[in-house]
Design an enzyme around this catalytic site. Structure first.
Site, PDB file in Angstrom:
ATOM      1  N   ASP A  15       1.100  -0.961   0.154  1.00 46.44           N
ATOM      2  CA  ASP A  15       0.202   0.359  -0.123  1.00 46.44           C
ATOM      3  C   ASP A  15       0.903   1.271  -0.151  1.00 46.44           C
ATOM      4  O   ASP A  15       1.738   0.931   0.568  1.00 46.44           O
ATOM      5  CB  ASP A  15      -0.591   0.251   1.328  1.00 46.44           C
ATOM      6  CG  ASP A  15      -2.394   0.559   1.420  1.00 46.44           C
ATOM      7  OD1 ASP A  15      -2.147   1.550   0.279  1.00 46.44           O
ATOM      8  OD2 ASP A  15      -2.623   1.158   2.271  1.00 46.44           O
ATOM      9  N   ASP A  33      -8.615  -7.110   0.575  1.00 49.18           N
ATOM     10  CA  ASP A  33      -7.066  -7.238   1.776  1.00 49.18           C
ATOM     11  C   ASP A  33      -8.422  -6.314   2.555  1.00 49.18           C
ATOM     12  O   ASP A  33      -9.127  -5.685   2.647  1.00 49.18           O
ATOM     13  CB  ASP A  33      -6.221  -6.011   1.112  1.00 49.18           C
ATOM     14  CG  ASP A  33      -6.377  -5.027   1.323  1.00 49.18           C
ATOM     15  OD1 ASP A  33      -5.564  -4.410   2.908  1.00 49.18           O
ATOM     16  OD2 ASP A  33      -6.493  -4.342   1.031  1.00 49.18           O
ATOM     17  N   CYS A  76     -13.156 -27.726   8.054  1.00 46.89           N
ATOM     18  CA  CYS A  76     -12.317 -26.226   8.076  1.00 46.89           C
ATOM     19  C   CYS A  76     -11.664 -27.533   7.967  1.00 46.89           C
ATOM     20  O   CYS A  76     -10.658 -28.518   8.766  1.00 46.89           O
ATOM     21  CB  CYS A  76     -12.425 -25.830   8.807  1.00 46.89           C
ATOM     22  SG  CYS A  76     -11.059 -24.719   8.731  1.00 46.89           S
ATOM     23  N   CYS A 105      -7.997 -26.170   8.535  1.00 45.24           N
ATOM     24  CA  CYS A 105      -7.254 -25.565   9.218  1.00 45.24           C
ATOM     25  C   CYS A 105      -6.299 -26.489  10.284  1.00 45.24           C
ATOM     26  O   CYS A 105      -6.822 -26.488  10.919  1.00 45.24           O
ATOM     27  CB  CYS A 105      -7.223 -23.500   9.391  1.00 45.24           C
ATOM     28  SG  CYS A 105      -7.757 -24.221  10.909  1.00 45.24           S
ATOM     29  N   CYS A 136      -9.155 -26.062  13.753  1.00 44.20           N
ATOM     30  CA  CYS A 136     -10.005 -26.902  13.706  1.00 44.20           C
ATOM     31  C   CYS A 136      -9.316 -28.412  13.501  1.00 44.20           C
ATOM     32  O   CYS A 136     -10.519 -29.493  13.586  1.00 44.20           O
ATOM     33  CB  CYS A 136     -10.658 -26.488  12.361  1.00 44.20           C
ATOM     34  SG  CYS A 136     -11.686 -24.374  12.745  1.00 44.20           S
ATOM     35  N   HIS A 163      -6.688 -20.318  12.188  1.00 43.99           N
ATOM     36  CA  HIS A 163      -8.555 -19.908  11.065  1.00 43.99           C
ATOM     37  C   HIS A 163      -9.051 -19.520  10.581  1.00 43.99           C
ATOM     38  O   HIS A 163      -9.661 -19.570   8.834  1.00 43.99           O
ATOM     39  CB  HIS A 163      -9.877 -20.390  11.986  1.00 43.99           C
ATOM     40  CG  HIS A 163     -10.634 -21.006  11.642  1.00 43.99           C
ATOM     41  ND1 HIS A 163     -11.544 -21.622  11.465  1.00 43.99           N
ATOM     42  CD2 HIS A 163     -12.029 -19.912  11.728  1.00 43.99           C
ATOM     43  CE1 HIS A 163     -12.994 -21.954  10.821  1.00 43.99           C
ATOM     44  NE2 HIS A 163     -12.829 -20.349  11.373  1.00 43.99           N
TER      45      HIS A 163
END
Length: 375
Positions: free
Chosen positions: A95, A268, A306, A308, A311, A337
């Site tokens: 940015d 984003d 999930c 991840c 999880c 997560h």
């Protein structure tokens, strides 16, 4: 001269008009539409580069303003650039620092030359011009640099919005003129606040300047979501089909779907990791405050399906215990997560576009997602 970053349109969803594409960059290809986790100070908070790889991140965002203040772009350049400094070998977008100057810095004064302000860290006097923003971003070595712009607040009167828009256009031209790094692309930023004619004028002006990609700035700054969606619909016909479109600062599940349907390719937002540190997580049913007592004896994952690490290995009850005990691992597991949730959601969105069923996907999403538990 070949461009450092190019966009390849792969497919347009017959049901919704949403775009499936590939963004080609010096550090690899990115499948779009995509959510970009935010690594403001050369790190995504509470996450390592290896963990960002494991959750299948394609591109990270870092911030010029913060890295300029510390550790300084000279040190990053001496380390071999931002990729080597943070040990991240995939694409990075920086940015410009404009939004942070206008939202974080105190005693700021905007003139045609640039922005004078005081650091939010120590109060020291600083100045960033379009040329200085380009110089810093070239030293950082990101794949995509953003032009230095003026972000109008919400609400904003027409005269101020118009002045800020025209200054953004003049600054964009200065960024183009100053920038020389051939392995880095500069994206222009559409402004114009919440006035249809200004937004359309800004889109047309920047498209005529032939940037390789375009940010859509000045949205998600406090306005109701329907107003943001209306602005996206108004400017979409004026955006080039062969260039990427980046909606800046947007990252709630519902906004990702609605943005993609309105032609956006890149997003984003810091929300995913910010709320994670407070013990709040995304689920397909809406927001879950895992710190609450209701999770104390829930011996199952945040979400059953999930993939991840959090999880696959831990229960809500355990993560809540860590959060209540002040253990940093609790915030880390929530961050893993939340980031994976959004990245996986974008994978599902891309698959829905591929199969011409994104509107069906949106309907199915809202059927299970409790908007009263939204953000």
């Amino acid at each position: 001269m070949s461009q450092a970053v190019t966009y390849e349109l792969i497919k347009t969803c017959k049901q919704s008009g949403a775009r499936l594409g590939i963004l080609h960059t010096p550090h690899g290809d990115i499948e779009t539409p995509i959510y970009m986790p935010v690594g403001t100070q050369a790190t995504v908070k509470a996450m390592t580069s290896r963990e960002m790889e494991e959750i299948q991140t394609q591109i990270l965002l870092s911030n010029t303003y913060h890295l300029h203040l510390r550790p300084g772009e000279k040190l990053v350049e001496k380390a071999g650039g931002l990729h080597k400094f943070m040990n991240w070998h995939k694409p990075i977008l920086t940015d410009s620092g404009g939004f942070q100057v206008f939202s974080l810095a105190s005693f700021r004064k905007i003139t045609e030359e640039g922005a004078a302000f005081r650091s939010h860290l120590d109060g020291s006097k600083r100045f960033i011009s379009p040329e200085e923003s380009m110089r810093i971003q070239e030293a950082l070595g990101s794949d995509i640099a953003m032009a230095f712009d003026v972000c109008s607040p919400y609400p904003c009167d027409y005269r101020t919005a118009k002045e800020n828009m025209h200054r953004t256009h003049r600054w964009a031209a200065r960024c183009q003129k100053y920038h020389t790094r051939q392995d880095q692309a500069v994206f222009g930023i559409v402004q114009g606040a919440f006035y249809d004619d200004l937004r359309i004028e800004s889109a047309k002006t920047l498209v005529d300047m032939d940037f390789p990609g375009y940010g859509i700035g000045g949205l998600s700054v406090g306005e109701p979501k329907p107003i943001m969606y209306d602005m996206l619909e108004k400017i979409e016909p004026f955006m080039p089909k062969n260039k990427p479109r980046y909606l800046m600062g947007v990252g709630t599940p519902d906004c990702l779907i609605e943005g993609v349907i309105r032609g956006v390719d890149m997003f984003d937002c810091v929300l995913a990791t910010r709320i994670a540190r407070n013990g709040t997580v995304f689920t397909k049913n809406g927001r879950l405050v895992i710190r609450n007592q209701t999770s104390a004896e829930e011996f199952f994952p945040i979400e059953e399906d999930c993939d991840c690490y959090a999880c696959q290995n831990h229960t809500r009850a355990y993560i809540r215990h860590l959060l209540k005990a002040g253990e940093i691992t609790g915030a880390r597991l929530c961050s893993i997560h939340n980031l994976r949730f959004l990245l996986r959601m974008m994978e599902e969105i891309r698959e829905a576009i591929r199969n011409d069923r994104l509107l069906d996907y949106r309907r199915e999403f809202y059927e299970r997602y409790d908007m009263s538990r939204n953000f």
